[in-house]
Design a protein around this motif. Structure first.
Motif, PDB file in Angstrom:
ATOM      1  N   LEU A  29       0.872  -1.167   0.000  1.00  0.00           N
ATOM      2  CA  LEU A  29       0.000   0.000   0.000  1.00  0.00           C
ATOM      3  C   LEU A  29       0.912   1.220   0.000  1.00  0.00           C
ATOM      4  CD1 LEU A  29      -2.406  -1.370   2.733  1.00  0.00           C
ATOM      5  CD2 LEU A  29      -2.624  -1.603   0.253  1.00  0.00           C
ATOM      6  N   ILE A  30       0.832   2.025  -1.032  1.00  0.00           N
ATOM      7  CA  ILE A  30       1.850   3.046  -1.274  1.00  0.00           C
ATOM      8  C   ILE A  30       1.402   4.434  -0.849  1.00  0.00           C
ATOM      9  CG2 ILE A  30       3.225   4.195  -3.059  1.00  0.00           C
ATOM     10  CD1 ILE A  30       3.031   1.575  -4.658  1.00  0.00           C
ATOM     11  N   MET A  31       2.250   5.081  -0.054  1.00  0.00           N
ATOM     12  CA  MET A  31       2.105   6.499   0.248  1.00  0.00           C
ATOM     13  C   MET A  31       3.172   7.197  -0.578  1.00  0.00           C
ATOM     14  SD  MET A  31       0.758   9.083   1.874  1.00  0.00           S
ATOM     15  CE  MET A  31      -0.165   8.336   3.206  1.00  0.00           C
ATOM     16  N   ILE A  32       2.747   7.934  -1.585  1.00  0.00           N
ATOM     17  CA  ILE A  32       3.678   8.665  -2.436  1.00  0.00           C
ATOM     18  C   ILE A  32       4.061   9.954  -1.714  1.00  0.00           C
ATOM     19  CG2 ILE A  32       3.974   9.864  -4.640  1.00  0.00           C
ATOM     20  CD1 ILE A  32       1.820   7.875  -5.758  1.00  0.00           C
ATOM     21  N   ILE A  33       5.355  10.164  -1.574  1.00  0.00           N
ATOM     22  CA  ILE A  33       5.865  11.365  -0.913  1.00  0.00           C
ATOM     23  C   ILE A  33       6.778  12.059  -1.917  1.00  0.00           C
ATOM     24  CG2 ILE A  33       7.202  12.261   1.029  1.00  0.00           C
ATOM     25  CD1 ILE A  33       6.431   9.632   2.528  1.00  0.00           C
ATOM     26  N   SER A  34       6.346  13.208  -2.406  1.00  0.00           N
ATOM     27  CA  SER A  34       7.108  13.944  -3.411  1.00  0.00           C
ATOM     28  C   SER A  34       7.737  15.174  -2.767  1.00  0.00           C
ATOM     29  CB  SER A  34       6.179  14.354  -4.562  1.00  0.00           C
ATOM     30  OG  SER A  34       6.896  15.092  -5.520  1.00  0.00           O
ATOM     31  N   MET A  35       9.038  15.079  -2.557  1.00  0.00           N
ATOM     32  CA  MET A  35       9.777  16.179  -1.934  1.00  0.00           C
ATOM     33  C   MET A  35      10.019  17.290  -2.965  1.00  0.00           C
ATOM     34  SD  MET A  35      10.185  15.070   1.114  1.00  0.00           S
ATOM     35  CE  MET A  35      11.441  16.136   1.794  1.00  0.00           C
ATOM     36  N   PRO A  36       9.969  18.542  -2.535  1.00  0.00           N
ATOM     37  CA  PRO A  36      10.216  19.648  -3.463  1.00  0.00           C
ATOM     38  C   PRO A  36      11.586  19.523  -4.138  1.00  0.00           C
ATOM     39  CG  PRO A  36       9.339  20.462  -1.396  1.00  0.00           C
ATOM     40  CD  PRO A  36       9.646  19.000  -1.190  1.00  0.00           C
ATOM     41  N   LEU A  62      -3.598  13.705  -1.293  1.00  0.00           N
ATOM     42  CA  LEU A  62      -3.956  14.146   0.054  1.00  0.00           C
ATOM     43  C   LEU A  62      -3.923  15.664   0.203  1.00  0.00           C
ATOM     44  CD1 LEU A  62      -2.305  11.337   2.182  1.00  0.00           C
ATOM     45  CD2 LEU A  62      -4.601  11.461   1.185  1.00  0.00           C
ATOM     46  N   GLN A  63      -3.626  16.369  -0.897  1.00  0.00           N
ATOM     47  CA  GLN A  63      -3.799  17.809  -0.961  1.00  0.00           C
ATOM     48  C   GLN A  63      -4.079  18.172  -2.414  1.00  0.00           C
ATOM     49  OE1 GLN A  63      -0.647  16.335  -0.820  1.00  0.00           O
ATOM     50  NE2 GLN A  63       0.752  17.940  -0.223  1.00  0.00           N
ATOM     51  N   ASN A  64      -4.476  19.392  -2.669  1.00  0.00           N
ATOM     52  CA  ASN A  64      -4.740  19.801  -4.039  1.00  0.00           C
ATOM     53  C   ASN A  64      -3.456  19.635  -4.850  1.00  0.00           C
ATOM     54  OD1 ASN A  64      -7.202  20.488  -2.967  1.00  0.00           O
ATOM     55  ND2 ASN A  64      -6.872  22.690  -3.092  1.00  0.00           N
ATOM     56  N   THR A  65      -3.590  19.094  -6.058  1.00  0.00           N
ATOM     57  CA  THR A  65      -2.402  18.838  -6.879  1.00  0.00           C
ATOM     58  C   THR A  65      -2.613  19.313  -8.304  1.00  0.00           C
ATOM     59  OG1 THR A  65      -3.094  16.614  -7.531  1.00  0.00           O
ATOM     60  CG2 THR A  65      -1.762  16.784  -5.548  1.00  0.00           C
ATOM     61  N   GLY A  66      -1.504  19.654  -8.919  1.00  0.00           N
ATOM     62  CA  GLY A  66      -1.475  20.063 -10.319  1.00  0.00           C
ATOM     63  C   GLY A  66      -0.035  20.010 -10.791  1.00  0.00           C
ATOM     64  N   ALA A  67       0.246  20.659 -11.895  1.00  0.00           N
ATOM     65  CA  ALA A  67       1.591  20.609 -12.474  1.00  0.00           C
ATOM     66  C   ALA A  67       2.654  21.176 -11.543  1.00  0.00           C
ATOM     67  CB  ALA A  67       1.616  21.355 -13.805  1.00  0.00           C
ATOM     68  N   ASN A 134       4.927  14.782 -12.117  1.00  0.00           N
ATOM     69  CA  ASN A 134       5.795  15.899 -12.483  1.00  0.00           C
ATOM     70  C   ASN A 134       6.736  16.164 -11.319  1.00  0.00           C
ATOM     71  OD1 ASN A 134       4.676  16.862 -15.064  1.00  0.00           O
ATOM     72  ND2 ASN A 134       2.832  17.202 -13.852  1.00  0.00           N
ATOM     73  N   LEU A 135       7.795  16.863 -11.586  1.00  0.00           N
ATOM     74  CA  LEU A 135       8.682  17.317 -10.524  1.00  0.00           C
ATOM     75  C   LEU A 135       7.912  18.312  -9.646  1.00  0.00           C
ATOM     76  CD1 LEU A 135      11.618  17.100  -9.506  1.00  0.00           C
ATOM     77  CD2 LEU A 135      12.154  19.068 -10.939  1.00  0.00           C
ATOM     78  N   ASN A 136       8.077  18.210  -8.352  1.00  0.00           N
ATOM     79  CA  ASN A 136       7.398  19.089  -7.405  1.00  0.00           C
ATOM     80  C   ASN A 136       8.188  20.397  -7.289  1.00  0.00           C
ATOM     81  OD1 ASN A 136       6.207  20.351  -5.235  1.00  0.00           O
ATOM     82  ND2 ASN A 136       6.390  18.611  -3.842  1.00  0.00           N
ATOM     83  N   TYR A 137       7.653  21.471  -7.858  1.00  0.00           N
ATOM     84  CA  TYR A 137       8.302  22.786  -7.824  1.00  0.00           C
ATOM     85  C   TYR A 137       7.855  23.634  -6.637  1.00  0.00           C
ATOM     86  CZ  TYR A 137       9.870  21.773 -12.560  1.00  0.00           C
ATOM     87  OH  TYR A 137      10.456  21.198 -13.658  1.00  0.00           O
ATOM     88  N   SER A 138       6.894  23.135  -5.870  1.00  0.00           N
ATOM     89  CA  SER A 138       6.403  23.908  -4.730  1.00  0.00           C
ATOM     90  C   SER A 138       7.397  23.825  -3.571  1.00  0.00           C
ATOM     91  CB  SER A 138       5.036  23.376  -4.287  1.00  0.00           C
ATOM     92  OG  SER A 138       5.186  22.189  -3.530  1.00  0.00           O
ATOM     93  N   GLU A 139       7.079  24.494  -2.482  1.00  0.00           N
ATOM     94  CA  GLU A 139       7.906  24.426  -1.280  1.00  0.00           C
ATOM     95  C   GLU A 139       7.386  23.375  -0.304  1.00  0.00           C
ATOM     96  OE1 GLU A 139       8.210  28.328   0.395  1.00  0.00           O
ATOM     97  OE2 GLU A 139       9.159  29.160  -1.395  1.00  0.00           O
ATOM     98  N   ASP A 140       6.305  22.703  -0.677  1.00  0.00           N
ATOM     99  CA  ASP A 140       5.649  21.743   0.212  1.00  0.00           C
ATOM    100  C   ASP A 140       5.809  20.310  -0.293  1.00  0.00           C
ATOM    101  OD1 ASP A 140       4.532  23.819   1.863  1.00  0.00           O
ATOM    102  OD2 ASP A 140       3.056  24.165   0.266  1.00  0.00           O
ATOM    103  N   VAL A 141       5.870  19.380   0.628  1.00  0.00           N
ATOM    104  CA  VAL A 141       5.881  17.962   0.285  1.00  0.00           C
ATOM    105  C   VAL A 141       4.485  17.603  -0.231  1.00  0.00           C
ATOM    106  CG1 VAL A 141       6.183  15.623   1.173  1.00  0.00           C
ATOM    107  CG2 VAL A 141       7.593  17.493   2.064  1.00  0.00           C
ATOM    108  N   ARG A 142       4.418  16.839  -1.314  1.00  0.00           N
ATOM    109  CA  ARG A 142       3.139  16.384  -1.855  1.00  0.00           C
ATOM    110  C   ARG A 142       2.933  14.934  -1.442  1.00  0.00           C
ATOM    111  NH1 ARG A 142       1.827  13.294  -6.037  1.00  0.00           N
ATOM    112  NH2 ARG A 142       3.869  13.465  -7.008  1.00  0.00           N
ATOM    113  N   PHE A 143       1.751  14.626  -0.944  1.00  0.00           N
ATOM    114  CA  PHE A 143       1.412  13.269  -0.522  1.00  0.00           C
ATOM    115  C   PHE A 143       0.243  12.751  -1.349  1.00  0.00           C
ATOM    116  CE2 PHE A 143       3.235  15.246   3.250  1.00  0.00           C
ATOM    117  CZ  PHE A 143       4.101  14.269   3.708  1.00  0.00           C
ATOM    118  N   ALA A 144       0.294  11.470  -1.698  1.00  0.00           N
ATOM    119  CA  ALA A 144      -0.822  10.811  -2.381  1.00  0.00           C
ATOM    120  C   ALA A 144      -0.795   9.333  -1.997  1.00  0.00           C
ATOM    121  CB  ALA A 144      -0.714  10.968  -3.892  1.00  0.00           C
ATOM    122  N   VAL A 145      -1.928   8.706  -2.093  1.00  0.00           N
ATOM    123  CA  VAL A 145      -2.061   7.270  -1.835  1.00  0.00           C
ATOM    124  C   VAL A 145      -2.244   6.578  -3.184  1.00  0.00           C
ATOM    125  CG1 VAL A 145      -3.540   5.510  -0.792  1.00  0.00           C
ATOM    126  CG2 VAL A 145      -3.062   7.632   0.446  1.00  0.00           C
TER     127      VAL A 145
END
Length: 182
Positions: A29-36, A62-67, A134-145
């Protein structure tokens, strides 16, 4: 995570999509963690079916996502082409661990659609659907299941004795490439 993956609502949708009541939930069961700004774990264009007999994928941000923060891109309708070749992308050598669709296959995709998703949205898609983060260009970690389901009546899965392929060896080779990169 297991409660979510095995929830009556989610499994009923998966069974409806597969047209089968005999399904298995992949045990990882995967928790995707995308570091900036970190590229090593970005899953660029690929098909989940390449990595195993996954017939349906459930993706839940687990939060709003886009490019901008590394959101999901899909190639609508391209799952009908079947399993496509995957290879190590030389341009990403040492920067990324994944085996991806080759550049010429990516260029042949008729449409590449960026999904703009809200926290808690659910995207169910065929394991053959080409998709990419996509590469995470934000300053926040992106989470998804990410949850994967298999049709237990699939002949390929039956022939393998209902075993999931162990990709640990491929992961070790990818880590070695990273450690040996200039």
């Amino acid at each position: 995570m297991f409660e979510l993956a095995s929830s009556r609502l989610l499994t009923s949708w998966v069974m409806e999509v597969l047209g089968s009541e005999r399904i298995a939930i992949h045990p990882r069961l995967i928790m995707i963690i995308s570091m900036p700004g970190h590229e090593w774990h970005v899953a660029y264009w690929h098909q989940d079916r390449f990595y195993g007999p996954y017939h349906v994928v459930a993706y839940i941000p687990l939060q709003n996502t886009g490019a901008f923060n590394g959101g999901l891109m899909v190639a609508p309708g391209e799952h009908k082409r079947g399993l496509m070749p995957h290879a190590h992308n030389e341009a990403l050598s040492g920067k990324n661990k994944w085996i991806t669709l080759p550049p010429e296959v990516i260029a042949s995709l008729k449409e590449q659609r960026q999904l703009e998703l809200m926290a808690g949205d659910l995207v169910l898609f065929d394991g053959l659907l080409p998709h990419s983060a996509n590469l995470n260009y934000s300053e926040d970690v992106r989470f998804a299941v990410s949850l994967r389901y298999t049709d237990l009546t699939d002949p390929f899965f039956i022939e393998r004795g209902w075993r999931w392929e162990d990709l640990a060896e491929e992961g070790r080779r990818a880590l070695a490439r990273k450690e040996n990169a200039p």
